[in-house]
Motif scaffolding. Structure first.
Motif, PDB file in Angstrom:
ATOM      1  N   ASP A   7      66.532  47.454 -33.509  1.00 14.34           N
ATOM      2  CA  ASP A   7      65.206  47.425 -34.097  1.00 14.34           C
ATOM      3  C   ASP A   7      65.205  48.170 -35.435  1.00 14.34           C
ATOM      4  O   ASP A   7      66.255  48.616 -35.919  1.00 14.34           O
ATOM      5  CB  ASP A   7      64.167  48.003 -33.128  1.00 14.34           C
ATOM      6  CG  ASP A   7      64.387  49.480 -32.798  1.00 14.34           C
ATOM      7  OD1 ASP A   7      65.095  50.181 -33.561  1.00 14.34           O
ATOM      8  OD2 ASP A   7      63.827  49.936 -31.785  1.00 14.34           O
TER       9      ASP A   7
ATOM     10  N   ARG B 154      67.379  46.992 -28.441  1.00  8.14           N
ATOM     11  CA  ARG B 154      66.274  46.480 -27.639  1.00  8.14           C
ATOM     12  C   ARG B 154      66.676  45.170 -26.974  1.00  8.14           C
ATOM     13  O   ARG B 154      67.410  44.365 -27.541  1.00  8.14           O
ATOM     14  CB  ARG B 154      65.042  46.244 -28.522  1.00  8.14           C
ATOM     15  CG  ARG B 154      64.613  47.448 -29.342  1.00  8.14           C
ATOM     16  CD  ARG B 154      64.097  48.582 -28.463  1.00  8.14           C
ATOM     17  NE  ARG B 154      62.862  48.208 -27.799  1.00  8.14           N
ATOM     18  CZ  ARG B 154      61.649  48.313 -28.344  1.00  8.14           C
ATOM     19  NH1 ARG B 154      61.523  48.744 -29.591  1.00  8.14           N
ATOM     20  NH2 ARG B 154      60.578  47.984 -27.667  1.00  8.14           N
TER      21      ARG B 154
ATOM     22  N   ASP C 202      62.759  45.039 -22.658  1.00  5.75           N
ATOM     23  CA  ASP C 202      62.158  46.205 -23.313  1.00  5.75           C
ATOM     24  C   ASP C 202      60.848  45.855 -24.010  1.00  5.75           C
ATOM     25  O   ASP C 202      59.954  46.701 -24.150  1.00  5.75           O
ATOM     26  CB  ASP C 202      63.108  46.786 -24.365  1.00  5.75           C
ATOM     27  CG  ASP C 202      64.386  47.348 -23.766  1.00  5.75           C
ATOM     28  OD1 ASP C 202      64.335  47.816 -22.610  1.00  5.75           O
ATOM     29  OD2 ASP C 202      65.422  47.304 -24.442  1.00  5.75           O
ATOM     30  N   ILE C 203      60.756  44.629 -24.482  1.00  3.81           N
ATOM     31  CA  ILE C 203      59.637  44.216 -25.331  1.00  3.81           C
ATOM     32  C   ILE C 203      58.526  43.533 -24.537  1.00  3.81           C
ATOM     33  O   ILE C 203      57.365  43.575 -24.920  1.00  3.81           O
ATOM     34  CB  ILE C 203      60.154  43.258 -26.428  1.00  3.81           C
ATOM     35  CG1 ILE C 203      61.237  43.940 -27.249  1.00  3.81           C
ATOM     36  CG2 ILE C 203      59.028  42.775 -27.337  1.00  3.81           C
ATOM     37  CD1 ILE C 203      62.102  42.977 -28.031  1.00  3.81           C
TER      38      ILE C 203
ATOM     39  N   THR D  35      56.442  37.539 -23.440  1.00  5.38           N
ATOM     40  CA  THR D  35      56.717  37.944 -24.812  1.00  5.38           C
ATOM     41  C   THR D  35      56.476  36.787 -25.768  1.00  5.38           C
ATOM     42  O   THR D  35      56.792  35.639 -25.449  1.00  5.38           O
ATOM     43  CB  THR D  35      58.186  38.386 -24.966  1.00  5.38           C
ATOM     44  OG1 THR D  35      58.532  39.269 -23.897  1.00  5.38           O
ATOM     45  CG2 THR D  35      58.413  39.103 -26.298  1.00  5.38           C
TER      46      THR D  35
ATOM     47  N   ASN E  20      51.194  41.614 -36.795  1.00  9.17           N
ATOM     48  CA  ASN E  20      51.053  43.046 -36.554  1.00  9.17           C
ATOM     49  C   ASN E  20      49.583  43.425 -36.357  1.00  9.17           C
ATOM     50  O   ASN E  20      49.247  44.216 -35.466  1.00  9.17           O
ATOM     51  CB  ASN E  20      51.642  43.821 -37.724  1.00  9.17           C
ATOM     52  CG  ASN E  20      51.622  45.322 -37.503  1.00  9.17           C
ATOM     53  OD1 ASN E  20      52.349  45.840 -36.661  1.00  9.17           O
ATOM     54  ND2 ASN E  20      50.775  46.020 -38.253  1.00  9.17           N
TER      55      ASN E  20
ATOM     56  N   VAL F 230      57.275  40.285 -30.968  1.00 10.24           N
ATOM     57  CA  VAL F 230      58.416  40.732 -31.755  1.00 10.24           C
ATOM     58  C   VAL F 230      58.698  39.712 -32.847  1.00 10.24           C
ATOM     59  O   VAL F 230      58.474  38.508 -32.660  1.00 10.24           O
ATOM     60  CB  VAL F 230      59.667  40.921 -30.860  1.00 10.24           C
ATOM     61  CG1 VAL F 230      60.042  39.646 -30.137  1.00 10.24           C
ATOM     62  CG2 VAL F 230      60.857  41.445 -31.661  1.00 10.24           C
TER      63      VAL F 230
ATOM     64  N   THR G  59      57.512  45.419 -32.918  1.00  8.92           N
ATOM     65  CA  THR G  59      58.967  45.481 -32.935  1.00  8.92           C
ATOM     66  C   THR G  59      59.535  44.456 -33.906  1.00  8.92           C
ATOM     67  O   THR G  59      59.171  43.280 -33.870  1.00  8.92           O
ATOM     68  CB  THR G  59      59.530  45.220 -31.529  1.00  8.92           C
ATOM     69  OG1 THR G  59      59.012  46.200 -30.622  1.00  8.92           O
ATOM     70  CG2 THR G  59      61.052  45.292 -31.525  1.00  8.92           C
TER      71      THR G  59
ATOM     72  N   LEU H 160      63.315  43.032 -35.052  1.00  9.07           N
ATOM     73  CA  LEU H 160      64.706  43.053 -34.603  1.00  9.07           C
ATOM     74  C   LEU H 160      65.620  42.383 -35.615  1.00  9.07           C
ATOM     75  O   LEU H 160      65.261  41.373 -36.230  1.00  9.07           O
ATOM     76  CB  LEU H 160      64.852  42.351 -33.252  1.00  9.07           C
ATOM     77  CG  LEU H 160      64.180  43.023 -32.058  1.00  9.07           C
ATOM     78  CD1 LEU H 160      64.457  42.234 -30.785  1.00  9.07           C
ATOM     79  CD2 LEU H 160      64.634  44.470 -31.901  1.00  9.07           C
TER      80      LEU H 160
END
Length: 206
Positions: free
Chosen positions: A55, A61, A65-66, A72, A94, A108, A130, A132
């Motif tokens: 990340d 990650r 985790d996300i 997701t 965001n 993500v 997040t 990545l």
């Protein structure tokens, strides 16, 4: 959970039917997207490949985790360094992170950018979701979503994906995918992006 075999088509019909505030030009992009998304990457109902990526802070990650309670939302973008359309979309995602979380989804954005590039963008734009780094495009290739237009390894765009969003359930299965471009190759329309509102509307409709 999404239950649609072809959720992109459902999304396109929603936009074209006048739902929400989708402008006509974006409705056209969505309609074209429904014709192509189903053929790119693994089909709906397939497992999302396992991944372990860095990340923006350098931590490793995984999907687990996300993920939120229901799954997701994974946005694949070209670059947060040189692609203004990707930057704008990521800022919009965001801003809506809390709404995704309320629906039980982690979110993500994945690009081929370096960790340093992601960190700089996150700091400059106050990004909390997040980000990545897939610097070798290993996950992009595992999903078979690399943009084949860029074949020259010396090109700065070598290894970028077609912009695409996957909805992954809590069980790791792909439940939806949303294609951002109305065409392939030189006809690609990476400036046209399926909006955050479009994706949220589909999740809320489930």
């Amino acid at each position: 959970m999404l239950k649609y075999l072809t959720p992109v088509i459902t999304l396109g019909l929603f936009a074209c039917s006048g739902g929400g505030d989708t402008p006509p030009e974006n409705a056209q992009a969505l309609a074209a997207a429904s014709d192509t998304a189903e053929t790119l990457g693994p089909p709906v109902g397939s497992p999302m490949p396992d991944f372990r990526l860095s990340d923006a802070d350098g931590g490793m990650r995984t999907l687990a985790d996300i993920a939120g309670e229901n799954g997701t939302v994974i946005y694949f973008n070209r670059s947060l360094d040189w692609c203004p359309f990707c930057q704008t979309q990521t800022m919009e995602v965001n801003a809506a992170a809390g709404r995704f979380a309320t629906l039980g989804y982690g979110v993500v954005t994945i690009t081929y950018d370096s960790v340093d590039t992601l960190r700089a963008f996150a700091e400059r734009r106050s990004i909390g979701i997040t980000l990545l780094s897939d610097p070798d495009s290993s996950l992009v290739d595992a999903l078979d979503i690399r943009d084949p237009v860029y074949t020259d390894p010396d090109s700065m765009a070598y290894g970028v994906p077609y912009p695409i969003t996957f909805i992954v359930g809590a069980d790791g299965m792909i439940e939806g995918k949303y294609w951002h471009e109305p065409g392939y190759g030189e006809e690609r329309g990476y400036r046209q992006r399926i909006t955050v509102e479009d994706v949220l509307a589909q999740l809320e409709a489930d």
